[in-house]
Design a protein around this motif. Structure first.
Motif, PDB file in Angstrom:
ATOM      1  N   VAL A  28       0.858  -1.193   0.000  1.00  0.00           N
ATOM      2  CA  VAL A  28       0.000   0.000   0.000  1.00  0.00           C
ATOM      3  C   VAL A  28       0.896   1.246   0.000  1.00  0.00           C
ATOM      4  CG1 VAL A  28      -1.807   1.254   1.217  1.00  0.00           C
ATOM      5  CG2 VAL A  28      -1.793  -1.246   1.246  1.00  0.00           C
ATOM      6  N   ARG A  33      -4.406   2.772  -1.920  1.00  0.00           N
ATOM      7  CA  ARG A  33      -4.648   1.891  -3.063  1.00  0.00           C
ATOM      8  C   ARG A  33      -6.116   1.498  -3.079  1.00  0.00           C
ATOM      9  NH1 ARG A  33      -1.559  -3.864  -3.985  1.00  0.00           N
ATOM     10  NH2 ARG A  33      -2.706  -4.447  -5.853  1.00  0.00           N
ATOM     11  N   THR A  66      -5.511   2.677   2.926  1.00  0.00           N
ATOM     12  CA  THR A  66      -4.504   3.726   3.107  1.00  0.00           C
ATOM     13  C   THR A  66      -3.655   3.425   4.330  1.00  0.00           C
ATOM     14  OG1 THR A  66      -6.107   5.024   4.365  1.00  0.00           O
ATOM     15  CG2 THR A  66      -5.899   5.541   2.019  1.00  0.00           C
TER      16      THR A  66
END
Length: 189
Positions: A28, A33, A66
């Motif tokens: 990530v 993402r 996140t």
């Protein structure tokens, strides 16, 4: 009663979940993402079996993952599904649509706080503690499956159907009335 799946533990790897989509912390980026997930036939069948559903024709999820601090993750999004259940009144098959929001924080498991209460040691976990990050990963498939089961109606009813209790019959004297009548007849009362 439908049992919600347990979160994976170190002894229960992600692969044993009915629908597993693991995402590691290092996958990530700082900007986060996006994930759009659609469960395949095998995953839907396994989740349906675990949830006690007649069928699960559709299970989808959209998540934004996140970073949360240096070693945690934040998962937000929604799950969407079509579930096949049985009406609790008529026992006929019905389908319901489910839309459920997801907002979870994950962090590495913290050491529990031990408190002495009246000479006993008690483990205390804060109410607002983040979910444990197992193996520096989260399993988006397991999250979607769990939120699906939590959102399902445990007593689904077909539209417009209401439970009508059986009409009350004349008082028959209870379950032993026939025996009492037989006894009276035998003793000649």
């Amino acid at each position: 009663m439908t049992r919600a799946p347990e979160r994976p533990s170190p002894e229960q790897p992600f692969a044993e979940q009915p629908w597993s989509v693991p995402v590691a912390l290092h996958e990530v980026p700082e900007t986060g993402r996006s994930f759009t997930l659609v469960a395949d036939d095998r995953a839907r069948e396994a989740v349906a079996k675990l949830a006690g559903l007649r069928s699960l024709p559709r299970l989808e999820a959209q998540f934004e993952v996140t970073p949360r601090g240096r070693d945690g993750l934040h998962v937000a999004g929604r799950i969407s599904a079509t579930v096949g259940q049985d009406c609790v009144v008529t026992l006929e098959p019905i389908q319901n649509e489910i839309e459920e929001q997801v907002d979870l924080a994950f962090a590495p498991p913290a050491a529990p706080t031990i408190v002495d209460e009246e000479g006993e040691r008690v483990e205390v976990t804060p109410v607002d503690a983040p979910e444990p990050l197992i193996g520096n990963s989260v399993d988006l498939g397991a999250i979607a499956s769990e939120f699906l089961m939590l959102a399902m109606d445990p007593y689904p009813r077909k539209a417009g159907v209401a439970f009508e209790p059986p009409a009350k019959e004349a008082d028959t004297g209870g379950p032993f009335a026939a025996l009492a009548a037989l006894k009276k007849k035998k003793t000649g009362e």
